[in-house]
Design a protein around this motif. Structure first.
Motif, PDB file in Angstrom:
ATOM      1  N   PRO A 105       0.787  -1.230   0.000  1.00 38.93           N
ATOM      2  CA  PRO A 105       0.000   0.000   0.000  1.00 38.93           C
ATOM      3  C   PRO A 105       0.823   1.285   0.000  1.00 38.93           C
ATOM      4  O   PRO A 105       0.254   2.380   0.149  1.00 38.93           O
ATOM      5  CB  PRO A 105      -0.801  -0.127   1.302  1.00 38.93           C
ATOM      6  CG  PRO A 105       0.098  -0.906   2.209  1.00 38.93           C
ATOM      7  CD  PRO A 105       0.838  -1.874   1.321  1.00 38.93           C
ATOM      8  N   GLU A 106       2.137   1.182  -0.176  1.00 41.63           N
ATOM      9  CA  GLU A 106       2.987   2.372  -0.105  1.00 41.63           C
ATOM     10  C   GLU A 106       2.557   3.460  -1.081  1.00 41.63           C
ATOM     11  O   GLU A 106       2.703   4.653  -0.806  1.00 41.63           O
ATOM     12  CB  GLU A 106       4.452   1.997  -0.369  1.00 41.63           C
ATOM     13  CG  GLU A 106       5.163   1.337   0.797  1.00 41.63           C
ATOM     14  CD  GLU A 106       4.981  -0.166   0.847  1.00 41.63           C
ATOM     15  OE1 GLU A 106       5.720  -0.830   1.574  1.00 41.63           O
ATOM     16  OE2 GLU A 106       4.065  -0.691   0.159  1.00 41.63           O
ATOM     17  N   ILE A 107       2.015   3.054  -2.235  1.00 43.09           N
ATOM     18  CA  ILE A 107       1.608   4.024  -3.244  1.00 43.09           C
ATOM     19  C   ILE A 107       0.604   5.024  -2.689  1.00 43.09           C
ATOM     20  O   ILE A 107       0.589   6.209  -3.052  1.00 43.09           O
ATOM     21  CB  ILE A 107       1.024   3.301  -4.490  1.00 43.09           C
ATOM     22  CG1 ILE A 107       0.807   4.265  -5.645  1.00 43.09           C
ATOM     23  CG2 ILE A 107      -0.259   2.559  -4.136  1.00 43.09           C
ATOM     24  CD1 ILE A 107       2.089   4.718  -6.291  1.00 43.09           C
ATOM     25  N   ARG A 108      -0.218   4.574  -1.740  1.00 45.49           N
ATOM     26  CA  ARG A 108      -1.254   5.442  -1.167  1.00 45.49           C
ATOM     27  C   ARG A 108      -0.677   6.434  -0.172  1.00 45.49           C
ATOM     28  O   ARG A 108      -1.341   7.398   0.211  1.00 45.49           O
ATOM     29  CB  ARG A 108      -2.329   4.587  -0.503  1.00 45.49           C
ATOM     30  CG  ARG A 108      -3.032   3.660  -1.492  1.00 45.49           C
ATOM     31  CD  ARG A 108      -3.949   2.679  -0.814  1.00 45.49           C
ATOM     32  NE  ARG A 108      -4.506   1.711  -1.773  1.00 45.49           N
ATOM     33  CZ  ARG A 108      -5.209   0.653  -1.439  1.00 45.49           C
ATOM     34  NH1 ARG A 108      -5.455   0.403  -0.156  1.00 45.49           N
ATOM     35  NH2 ARG A 108      -5.656  -0.170  -2.357  1.00 45.49           N
ATOM     36  N   SER A 109       0.559   6.177   0.262  1.00 39.74           N
ATOM     37  CA  SER A 109       1.241   7.101   1.170  1.00 39.74           C
ATOM     38  C   SER A 109       2.271   7.952   0.442  1.00 39.74           C
ATOM     39  O   SER A 109       3.042   8.674   1.071  1.00 39.74           O
ATOM     40  CB  SER A 109       1.939   6.311   2.288  1.00 39.74           C
ATOM     41  OG  SER A 109       1.022   5.524   3.000  1.00 39.74           O
ATOM     42  N   GLY A 110       2.295   7.822  -0.880  1.00 44.90           N
ATOM     43  CA  GLY A 110       3.216   8.632  -1.666  1.00 44.90           C
ATOM     44  C   GLY A 110       4.663   8.231  -1.532  1.00 44.90           C
ATOM     45  O   GLY A 110       5.560   9.071  -1.636  1.00 44.90           O
ATOM     46  N   THR A 165      -1.152   0.070  -7.695  1.00 47.90           N
ATOM     47  CA  THR A 165      -2.496   0.306  -7.156  1.00 47.90           C
ATOM     48  C   THR A 165      -2.620   0.025  -5.670  1.00 47.90           C
ATOM     49  O   THR A 165      -3.567   0.495  -5.034  1.00 47.90           O
ATOM     50  CB  THR A 165      -3.541  -0.558  -7.889  1.00 47.90           C
ATOM     51  OG1 THR A 165      -3.363  -1.940  -7.533  1.00 47.90           O
ATOM     52  CG2 THR A 165      -3.423  -0.398  -9.403  1.00 47.90           C
ATOM     53  N   GLY A 166      -1.718  -0.781  -5.119  1.00 50.77           N
ATOM     54  CA  GLY A 166      -1.829  -1.144  -3.712  1.00 50.77           C
ATOM     55  C   GLY A 166      -2.928  -2.144  -3.420  1.00 50.77           C
ATOM     56  O   GLY A 166      -3.306  -2.334  -2.259  1.00 50.77           O
ATOM     57  N   ARG A 167      -3.461  -2.819  -4.446  1.00 52.97           N
ATOM     58  CA  ARG A 167      -4.595  -3.707  -4.213  1.00 52.97           C
ATOM     59  C   ARG A 167      -4.190  -4.939  -3.400  1.00 52.97           C
ATOM     60  O   ARG A 167      -3.033  -5.356  -3.398  1.00 52.97           O
ATOM     61  CB  ARG A 167      -5.241  -4.126  -5.539  1.00 52.97           C
ATOM     62  CG  ARG A 167      -4.602  -5.298  -6.257  1.00 52.97           C
ATOM     63  CD  ARG A 167      -5.514  -5.756  -7.400  1.00 52.97           C
ATOM     64  NE  ARG A 167      -4.953  -6.878  -8.141  1.00 52.97           N
ATOM     65  CZ  ARG A 167      -5.198  -8.151  -7.846  1.00 52.97           C
ATOM     66  NH1 ARG A 167      -5.955  -8.465  -6.810  1.00 52.97           N
ATOM     67  NH2 ARG A 167      -4.661  -9.119  -8.586  1.00 52.97           N
TER      68      ARG A 167
END
Length: 261
Positions: free
Chosen positions: A131-136, A161-163
């Motif tokens: 999920p790192e993508i969602r934290s930039g 996508t962090g899916r």
């Protein structure tokens, strides 16, 4: 100590390492350094053959980096210890089998920790994500490792996508070896560990060094290093009592007795 973030259990040549940091088993700098020391001791102990990595509880294996600790002053580029984050992924010379037993949510740096192991068992309720993508930010080790472990497009989808993947899908794409019930997870991990404990440690060491070092080599270059005994572990194996024992046991139709020398 009851509040220690890492618990260990040793039985014969098997070491069980349990991450125990309620509520989610996130890893801060201090815990990472402890893990590095534990795995370095495992690496350097000639009586230790196999390690199992798991976590306390049934909800979380590990979500990775402790963001609360980071907000409190833990620097992302701080001292993770001798083995890098989680004690494994940068530990040099670890030539022994390591099994991950995933008992719940395994994401971010927790998934990178699992990918640093040689085999992964997962309880049927385990889930996986980056999920790192969602934290930039970037899942650094996973960006290097995952596209080499599973189909490129699936790895890139996870990174972009962090899916989330459930255990069945993770098994289908090949980065989980086996799925068990949550009740059977540790029994299965120990069953596998005991099987490996009875195996030839010098051969395991050679396999791990060859696989690690050959990753970025041309096939013929790597093969030449094996046949010329340039790899240290291969040279040790080819001159060992264990190799002769393997030949003798086969010819005598008996089980070999490995001594690790």
């Amino acid at each position: 100590m009851s509040d220690a973030p890492i618990r260990t259990r040793r039985e014969g040549g098997i070491l069980e390492v349990t991450l125990d940091r309620p509520k989610a088993n996130a890893i801060d700098l201090a815990t990472s350094r402890i893990m590095g020391d534990v795995f370095a001791e495992f690496r350097d102990d000639p009586d230790m053959r196999v390690a199992i990595v798991t976590a306390a509880g049934e909800k979380f294996f590990c979500p990775g980096w402790d963001l609360k600790a980071a907000a409190g002053g833990d620097a992302v580029d701080g001292d993770y210890g001798v083995g890098g984050f989680g004690g494994l992924q940068e530990l040099p010379g670890l030539n022994k089998p390591v099994i991950a037993a995933i008992n719940g949510i395994c994401c971010g740096g927790g998934l990178e920790l699992a990918l640093s192991c040689d085999m992964i068992l997962a309880a049927e309720h385990a889930t996986f994500a980056l999920p790192e993508i969602r934290s930039g930010t970037v899942a650094d080790a996973a960006s290097i490792k995952l596209p080499k472990r599973i189909p490129y497009h699936i790895a890139m989808e996870m990174l972009f996508t962090g899916r989330w993947l459930d255990a069945e899908e993770a098994h289908r794409w090949g980065f989980v070896n086996r799925i068990t019930t949550k009740e059977a997870l540790m029994d299965e991990a120990w069953k596998l560990a005991r099987h490996l404990e009875a195996g030839p440690p010098l051969v395991f060491a050679a396999i791990k060094e060859v696989v690690r070092e050959a990753e970025n080599m041309k096939f013929q270059d790597a093969l030449d290093k094996i046949t010329s005994r340039t790899f240290e572990t291969v040279d040790t194996l080819y001159g060992s009592e264990d190799m002769l024992e393997g030949f003798n046991a086969f010819s005598e139709k008996r089980d070999p007795v490995w001594k690790g020398r």
